[in-house]
Design a protein around this motif. Structure first.
Motif, PDB file in Angstrom:
ATOM      1  N   LEU A   1      15.871   1.106   7.250  1.00 25.21           N
ATOM      2  CA  LEU A   1      15.090   1.016   8.053  1.00 25.21           C
ATOM      3  C   LEU A   1      14.225  -0.162   7.621  1.00 25.21           C
ATOM      4  O   LEU A   1      13.739  -0.742   6.536  1.00 25.21           O
ATOM      5  CB  LEU A   1      13.624   2.271   7.897  1.00 25.21           C
ATOM      6  N   ALA A   2      13.632  -1.005   8.557  1.00 25.94           N
ATOM      7  CA  ALA A   2      13.035  -2.370   7.602  1.00 25.94           C
ATOM      8  C   ALA A   2      11.468  -2.295   8.574  1.00 25.94           C
ATOM      9  O   ALA A   2      10.977  -2.248   9.993  1.00 25.94           O
ATOM     10  CB  ALA A   2      13.273  -3.649   8.326  1.00 25.94           C
ATOM     11  N   ILE A   3      10.424  -2.471   7.620  1.00 30.99           N
ATOM     12  CA  ILE A   3       9.245  -2.369   8.402  1.00 30.99           C
ATOM     13  C   ILE A   3       8.552  -3.504   7.991  1.00 30.99           C
ATOM     14  O   ILE A   3       8.573  -4.080   6.698  1.00 30.99           O
ATOM     15  CB  ILE A   3       8.630  -1.484   8.208  1.00 30.99           C
ATOM     16  N   ARG A   4       7.830  -4.083   8.479  1.00 33.78           N
ATOM     17  CA  ARG A   4       7.261  -5.213   8.894  1.00 33.78           C
ATOM     18  C   ARG A   4       5.929  -5.860   9.557  1.00 33.78           C
ATOM     19  O   ARG A   4       5.533  -5.045  10.008  1.00 33.78           O
ATOM     20  CB  ARG A   4       7.920  -7.171   8.525  1.00 33.78           C
ATOM     21  N   VAL A   5       4.593  -6.313   8.174  1.00 29.14           N
ATOM     22  CA  VAL A   5       3.907  -6.678   8.923  1.00 29.14           C
ATOM     23  C   VAL A   5       2.739  -7.940   8.119  1.00 29.14           C
ATOM     24  O   VAL A   5       3.023  -8.910   7.228  1.00 29.14           O
ATOM     25  CB  VAL A   5       2.896  -5.753   8.738  1.00 29.14           C
ATOM     26  N   SER A   6       2.023  -8.166   8.969  1.00 26.04           N
ATOM     27  CA  SER A   6       1.317  -9.731   8.698  1.00 26.04           C
ATOM     28  C   SER A   6       0.372 -10.105   9.623  1.00 26.04           C
ATOM     29  O   SER A   6      -0.298  -8.987  10.104  1.00 26.04           O
ATOM     30  CB  SER A   6       1.907 -11.198   9.225  1.00 26.04           C
ATOM     31  N   GLY A   7      -1.071 -10.458   8.730  1.00 21.16           N
ATOM     32  CA  GLY A   7      -2.276 -10.115   9.112  1.00 21.16           C
ATOM     33  C   GLY A   7      -3.158  -9.480   8.549  1.00 21.16           C
ATOM     34  O   GLY A   7      -4.486  -9.740   8.706  1.00 21.16           O
TER      35      GLY A   7
ATOM     36  N   GLU B   1      -5.886  -5.148   1.344  1.00 22.44           N
ATOM     37  CA  GLU B   1      -5.762  -4.552   3.115  1.00 22.44           C
ATOM     38  C   GLU B   1      -4.734  -3.082   2.996  1.00 22.44           C
ATOM     39  O   GLU B   1      -5.334  -1.908   3.587  1.00 22.44           O
ATOM     40  CB  GLU B   1      -6.518  -4.783   3.430  1.00 22.44           C
ATOM     41  N   LEU B   2      -3.725  -3.965   3.039  1.00 16.41           N
ATOM     42  CA  LEU B   2      -2.538  -2.548   3.341  1.00 16.41           C
ATOM     43  C   LEU B   2      -2.445  -1.611   2.770  1.00 16.41           C
ATOM     44  O   LEU B   2      -2.139  -0.904   3.014  1.00 16.41           O
ATOM     45  CB  LEU B   2      -1.319  -3.968   2.972  1.00 16.41           C
ATOM     46  N   GLN B   3      -3.157  -1.720   1.081  1.00 18.39           N
ATOM     47  CA  GLN B   3      -2.620  -1.024   0.832  1.00 18.39           C
ATOM     48  C   GLN B   3      -3.631   0.463   0.882  1.00 18.39           C
ATOM     49  O   GLN B   3      -2.566   1.652   0.787  1.00 18.39           O
ATOM     50  CB  GLN B   3      -3.174  -0.932  -1.166  1.00 18.39           C
TER      51      GLN B   3
ATOM     52  N   ALA C   1       5.326 -16.246   4.035  1.00 20.47           N
ATOM     53  CA  ALA C   1       4.365 -16.325   4.763  1.00 20.47           C
ATOM     54  C   ALA C   1       3.749 -15.116   5.326  1.00 20.47           C
ATOM     55  O   ALA C   1       3.372 -15.407   6.277  1.00 20.47           O
ATOM     56  CB  ALA C   1       5.164 -17.419   6.236  1.00 20.47           C
ATOM     57  N   GLY C   2       2.930 -15.414   4.474  1.00 18.03           N
ATOM     58  CA  GLY C   2       2.139 -14.088   5.079  1.00 18.03           C
ATOM     59  C   GLY C   2       2.397 -12.445   5.514  1.00 18.03           C
ATOM     60  O   GLY C   2       2.188 -11.651   5.750  1.00 18.03           O
ATOM     61  N   ILE C   3       4.204 -12.088   4.930  1.00 12.17           N
ATOM     62  CA  ILE C   3       4.506 -11.251   5.693  1.00 12.17           C
ATOM     63  C   ILE C   3       5.016 -10.070   4.693  1.00 12.17           C
ATOM     64  O   ILE C   3       5.609 -10.871   3.632  1.00 12.17           O
ATOM     65  CB  ILE C   3       5.945 -11.879   6.571  1.00 12.17           C
ATOM     66  N   TYR C   4       4.759  -8.826   5.034  1.00  9.21           N
ATOM     67  CA  TYR C   4       4.481  -8.117   4.239  1.00  9.21           C
ATOM     68  C   TYR C   4       6.298  -6.983   4.706  1.00  9.21           C
ATOM     69  O   TYR C   4       5.876  -6.693   5.695  1.00  9.21           O
ATOM     70  CB  TYR C   4       3.812  -7.245   3.104  1.00  9.21           C
TER      71      TYR C   4
ATOM     72  N   LEU D   1       3.446   4.522  12.638  1.00 13.39           N
ATOM     73  CA  LEU D   1       3.048   4.189  11.532  1.00 13.39           C
ATOM     74  C   LEU D   1       2.837   1.851  12.012  1.00 13.39           C
ATOM     75  O   LEU D   1       1.705   0.725  12.121  1.00 13.39           O
ATOM     76  CB  LEU D   1       3.788   3.485  10.355  1.00 13.39           C
ATOM     77  N   VAL D   2       3.637   1.612  12.941  1.00 17.16           N
ATOM     78  CA  VAL D   2       3.593   0.520  13.439  1.00 17.16           C
ATOM     79  C   VAL D   2       2.257   0.134  14.001  1.00 17.16           C
ATOM     80  O   VAL D   2       2.065  -0.775  14.129  1.00 17.16           O
ATOM     81  CB  VAL D   2       5.098  -0.026  14.203  1.00 17.16           C
ATOM     82  N   ASN D   3       1.869   1.322  14.778  1.00 22.05           N
ATOM     83  CA  ASN D   3       0.976   1.559  15.816  1.00 22.05           C
ATOM     84  C   ASN D   3      -0.069   1.102  15.123  1.00 22.05           C
ATOM     85  O   ASN D   3      -1.715   0.648  15.234  1.00 22.05           O
ATOM     86  CB  ASN D   3       1.060   2.423  17.002  1.00 22.05           C
ATOM     87  N   TYR D   4      -0.404   2.301  13.620  1.00 17.61           N
ATOM     88  CA  TYR D   4      -1.264   2.637  13.042  1.00 17.61           C
ATOM     89  C   TYR D   4      -1.726   1.112  12.027  1.00 17.61           C
ATOM     90  O   TYR D   4      -3.143   0.696  11.854  1.00 17.61           O
ATOM     91  CB  TYR D   4      -1.628   3.300  12.084  1.00 17.61           C
ATOM     92  N   LEU D   5      -0.380   0.250  11.638  1.00 15.77           N
ATOM     93  CA  LEU D   5      -0.827  -1.545  10.959  1.00 15.77           C
ATOM     94  C   LEU D   5      -1.911  -2.014  12.020  1.00 15.77           C
ATOM     95  O   LEU D   5      -2.130  -2.602  12.085  1.00 15.77           O
ATOM     96  CB  LEU D   5       0.162  -1.567  10.539  1.00 15.77           C
ATOM     97  N   HIS D   6      -1.490  -1.815  13.501  1.00 16.28           N
ATOM     98  CA  HIS D   6      -2.439  -2.789  14.180  1.00 16.28           C
ATOM     99  C   HIS D   6      -3.990  -2.264  14.421  1.00 16.28           C
ATOM    100  O   HIS D   6      -4.790  -3.067  14.839  1.00 16.28           O
ATOM    101  CB  HIS D   6      -1.379  -2.493  16.048  1.00 16.28           C
ATOM    102  N   TYR D   7      -4.376  -1.066  14.587  1.00 18.72           N
ATOM    103  CA  TYR D   7      -5.246  -0.271  15.094  1.00 18.72           C
ATOM    104  C   TYR D   7      -5.545   1.098  13.548  1.00 18.72           C
ATOM    105  O   TYR D   7      -6.086   1.771  13.931  1.00 18.72           O
ATOM    106  CB  TYR D   7      -5.239   0.552  15.943  1.00 18.72           C
ATOM    107  N   PRO D   8      -5.777   0.460  12.397  1.00 17.88           N
ATOM    108  CA  PRO D   8      -6.443   1.935  11.970  1.00 17.88           C
ATOM    109  C   PRO D   8      -7.502   1.376  11.687  1.00 17.88           C
ATOM    110  O   PRO D   8      -8.459   0.780  11.994  1.00 17.88           O
ATOM    111  CB  PRO D   8      -6.040   0.823  10.502  1.00 17.88           C
TER     112      PRO D   8
END
Length: 165
Positions: A19-25, A30-32, A54-57, A73-80
């Motif tokens: 499982l690999a999860i990545r996010v930027s922005g 804020e992510l925590q 490059a700002g990716i976590y 989670l992917v959806n919530y990272l876009h719309y918290p």
């Protein structure tokens, strides 16, 4: 207990290395906060953040996630909740073996991987799309039905950049 909740309790966790999860922005603080709220809602445990280029976590969990919770989670990272989304370009995605996706139709190659992401543009906020690795088929998972169906679509370039390197 709802049928959806019962199914989620029976759904196996994705093996951690797969499982690999990545996010930027988002900034790290804020992510925590976003991940802490997600844990409150879904009981997934504490997430570990690793800064990449490059700002990716990268987001990891001690005990893994179910495929359903990875979609949420992917959806919530876009719309918290309680975050200003104006002037932000959020990109989040998860990648894991396609055969592990709950209810994914017609997986014939055991080595295929599924990359899930929020489609662009997205005016519904209650779904993710997934692309099956080798075939390139794009599917939609609607959270109301929790079923995958084929759609015409393309993976945004920004999603692919999350997994480079």
């Amino acid at each position: 207990m709802s049928a959806r909740r019962q199914r989620m309790e029976r759904e196996p966790e994705l093996p951690l290395p797969s499982l690999a999860i990545r996010v930027s922005g988002w900034r790290k603080a804020e992510l925590q906060a976003i991940l802490a709220k997600f844990d409150e809602m879904y009981g997934v445990g504490n997430a570990k953040l690793t800064a990449l280029d490059a700002g990716i976590y990268a987001i990891g969990f001690r005990s893994g996630l179910t495929a359903t919770n990875a979609s949420f989670l992917v959806n919530y990272l876009h719309y918290p909740h309680d975050f200003d989304l104006d002037n932000r370009k959020i990109v989040a995605a998860a990648r894991y073996p396609a055969k592990a996706a709950f209810g994914l139709p017609h997986i014939t190659d055991a080595d295929d991987r599924l990359t899930i992401y929020v489609p662009v543009p997205d005016d519904r906020h209650d779904r993710v799309w997934g692309v099956v690795g080798k075939s390139g088929r794009v599917l939609e998972q609607d959270f109301g039905r929790m079923a995958w169906k084929p759609v015409d679509g393309k993976v945004p370039d920004a999603v692919g950049r999350l997994f480079v390197g």
